[in-house]
Scaffold this motif. Structure first.
Motif, PDB file in Angstrom:
ATOM      1  N   MET A  70      43.394 118.070  35.944  1.00 58.36           N
ATOM      2  CA  MET A  70      42.569 116.991  36.470  1.00 58.36           C
ATOM      3  C   MET A  70      41.188 117.034  35.823  1.00 58.36           C
ATOM      4  N   PRO A  71      40.590 115.881  35.623  1.00 53.79           N
ATOM      5  CA  PRO A  71      39.216 115.868  35.096  1.00 53.79           C
ATOM      6  C   PRO A  71      38.265 116.592  36.052  1.00 53.79           C
ATOM      7  N   ILE A  72      37.301 117.272  35.467  1.00 55.01           N
ATOM      8  CA  ILE A  72      36.296 117.971  36.262  1.00 55.01           C
ATOM      9  C   ILE A  72      35.002 117.166  36.244  1.00 55.01           C
ATOM     10  N   VAL A  73      34.487 116.910  37.434  1.00 53.55           N
ATOM     11  CA  VAL A  73      33.190 116.240  37.585  1.00 53.55           C
ATOM     12  C   VAL A  73      32.231 117.253  38.201  1.00 53.55           C
ATOM     13  N   THR A  74      31.046 117.359  37.610  1.00 55.46           N
ATOM     14  CA  THR A  74      30.017 118.250  38.136  1.00 55.46           C
ATOM     15  C   THR A  74      28.936 117.415  38.812  1.00 55.46           C
ATOM     16  N   TYR A  75      28.623 117.803  40.032  1.00 56.98           N
ATOM     17  CA  TYR A  75      27.562 117.146  40.802  1.00 56.98           C
ATOM     18  C   TYR A  75      26.381 118.108  40.858  1.00 56.98           C
ATOM     19  N   ILE A  76      25.213 117.617  40.475  1.00 55.22           N
ATOM     20  CA  ILE A  76      23.997 118.423  40.595  1.00 55.22           C
ATOM     21  C   ILE A  76      23.258 117.930  41.835  1.00 55.22           C
ATOM     22  N   LEU A  77      23.177 118.800  42.829  1.00 59.44           N
ATOM     23  CA  LEU A  77      22.586 118.424  44.108  1.00 59.44           C
ATOM     24  C   LEU A  77      21.061 118.428  44.019  1.00 59.44           C
ATOM     25  N   ARG A  78      20.450 117.933  45.072  1.00 58.20           N
ATOM     26  CA  ARG A  78      18.984 117.813  45.081  1.00 58.20           C
ATOM     27  C   ARG A  78      18.288 119.154  44.937  1.00 58.20           C
ATOM     28  N   ASP A  79      18.909 120.202  45.442  1.00 56.87           N
ATOM     29  CA  ASP A  79      18.289 121.532  45.340  1.00 56.87           C
ATOM     30  C   ASP A  79      18.678 122.256  44.049  1.00 56.87           C
ATOM     31  N   GLY A  80      19.378 121.569  43.166  1.00 50.90           N
ATOM     32  CA  GLY A  80      19.755 122.168  41.887  1.00 50.90           C
ATOM     33  C   GLY A  80      21.120 122.811  41.864  1.00 50.90           C
ATOM     34  N   GLU A  81      21.722 122.959  43.051  1.00 47.89           N
ATOM     35  CA  GLU A  81      23.086 123.534  43.099  1.00 47.89           C
ATOM     36  C   GLU A  81      24.050 122.641  42.323  1.00 47.89           C
ATOM     37  N   ARG A  82      24.975 123.261  41.616  1.00 42.01           N
ATOM     38  CA  ARG A  82      25.994 122.524  40.871  1.00 42.01           C
ATOM     39  C   ARG A  82      27.337 122.703  41.555  1.00 42.01           C
ATOM     40  N   ARG A  83      28.020 121.588  41.791  1.00 46.30           N
ATOM     41  CA  ARG A  83      29.356 121.623  42.387  1.00 46.30           C
ATOM     42  C   ARG A  83      30.333 121.058  41.381  1.00 46.30           C
ATOM     43  N   GLU A  84      31.290 121.844  40.950  1.00 46.26           N
ATOM     44  CA  GLU A  84      32.329 121.367  40.036  1.00 46.26           C
ATOM     45  C   GLU A  84      33.579 121.050  40.836  1.00 46.26           C
ATOM     46  N   ILE A  85      34.073 119.836  40.683  1.00 44.23           N
ATOM     47  CA  ILE A  85      35.216 119.399  41.481  1.00 44.23           C
ATOM     48  C   ILE A  85      36.281 118.806  40.564  1.00 44.23           C
ATOM     49  N   ASP A  86      37.522 119.232  40.784  1.00 40.28           N
ATOM     50  CA  ASP A  86      38.668 118.610  40.110  1.00 40.28           C
ATOM     51  C   ASP A  86      38.940 117.287  40.808  1.00 40.28           C
ATOM     52  N   VAL A  87      38.831 116.217  40.067  1.00 36.96           N
ATOM     53  CA  VAL A  87      38.982 114.897  40.677  1.00 36.96           C
ATOM     54  C   VAL A  87      40.256 114.243  40.139  1.00 36.96           C
ATOM     55  N   PRO A  88      41.164 113.896  41.025  1.00 37.34           N
ATOM     56  CA  PRO A  88      42.399 113.237  40.574  1.00 37.34           C
ATOM     57  C   PRO A  88      42.095 111.904  39.899  1.00 37.34           C
ATOM     58  N   VAL A  89      42.823 111.609  38.836  1.00 35.53           N
ATOM     59  CA  VAL A  89      42.703 110.312  38.176  1.00 35.53           C
ATOM     60  C   VAL A  89      42.948 109.217  39.223  1.00 35.53           C
ATOM     61  N   GLY A  90      42.107 108.198  39.188  1.00 35.03           N
ATOM     62  CA  GLY A  90      42.235 107.098  40.139  1.00 35.03           C
ATOM     63  C   GLY A  90      41.324 107.220  41.334  1.00 35.03           C
ATOM     64  N   THR A  91      40.673 108.373  41.469  1.00 32.67           N
ATOM     65  CA  THR A  91      39.720 108.592  42.563  1.00 32.67           C
ATOM     66  C   THR A  91      38.316 108.325  42.035  1.00 32.67           C
ATOM     67  N   SER A  92      37.481 107.686  42.830  1.00 30.10           N
ATOM     68  CA  SER A  92      36.125 107.439  42.362  1.00 30.10           C
ATOM     69  C   SER A  92      35.263 108.691  42.535  1.00 30.10           C
ATOM     70  N   VAL A  93      34.200 108.738  41.767  1.00 27.00           N
ATOM     71  CA  VAL A  93      33.251 109.849  41.870  1.00 27.00           C
ATOM     72  C   VAL A  93      32.660 109.894  43.278  1.00 27.00           C
ATOM     73  N   MET A  94      32.474 108.739  43.884  1.00 25.63           N
ATOM     74  CA  MET A  94      31.977 108.683  45.265  1.00 25.63           C
ATOM     75  C   MET A  94      33.013 109.264  46.218  1.00 25.63           C
ATOM     76  N   GLU A  95      34.261 108.841  46.105  1.00 26.28           N
ATOM     77  CA  GLU A  95      35.303 109.314  47.022  1.00 26.28           C
ATOM     78  C   GLU A  95      35.459 110.828  46.942  1.00 26.28           C
ATOM     79  N   ALA A  96      35.431 111.357  45.736  1.00 26.70           N
ATOM     80  CA  ALA A  96      35.574 112.807  45.580  1.00 26.70           C
ATOM     81  C   ALA A  96      34.399 113.532  46.232  1.00 26.70           C
ATOM     82  N   ALA A  97      33.211 112.950  46.118  1.00 25.13           N
ATOM     83  CA  ALA A  97      32.037 113.571  46.745  1.00 25.13           C
ATOM     84  C   ALA A  97      32.196 113.621  48.261  1.00 25.13           C
TER      85      ALA A  97
END
Ligand code: FES
Length: 107
Positions: A1-28
């Motif tokens: 699955m594609p990996i999307v990295t979210y950089i949070l407001r405090d600088g923390e990085r969250r790497e999430i495997d996101v299934p194809v067809g799912t939006s970046v918002m939905e995965a968050a």
């Protein structure tokens, strides 16, 4: 699955495997990523799913359509060239390596 990295407001990085067809918002939302409110649930009417595509991102993204561009005028924090609405970023394989930053506030 594609990996999307979210950089949070405090600088923390969250790497999430996101299934194809799912939006970046939905995965968050599904993974309790803080800072993406998505008040309209993805129907393109709230702009509280605003993210900045990070300069380190290696993802290939389709450009925003006219509706997304129009709604980006109403984001709560500074609109930048790299601003996107995460509900409109529906993950495809070419989006592996996407890195998005959460803005300081959404509303
Ligand atoms: S979730 Fe409302 S515009 Fe994206």
């Amino acid at each position: 699955m594609p990996i999307v990295t979210y950089i949070l407001r405090d600088g923390e990085r969250r790497e999430i495997d996101v299934p194809v067809g799912t939006s970046v918002m939905e995965a968050a939302i599904q993974h309790n990523v803080r800072g993406i409110d998505a008040e309209c649930g993805g129907c393109l009417s709230c702009a509280t799913c605003h993210v900045y595509v990070d300069a380190t991102s290696t993802a290939e993204l389709a450009p925003p359509d006219d509706s997304e561009l129009e709604l980006l005028d109403g984001v709560a924090t500074e609109r930048r060239p790299e601003s996107r609405l995460s509900c409109q970023l529906v993950v495809v394989a070419a989006m592996d390596g996407l890195v998005v930053q959460i803005p300081a506030r959404q509303g």
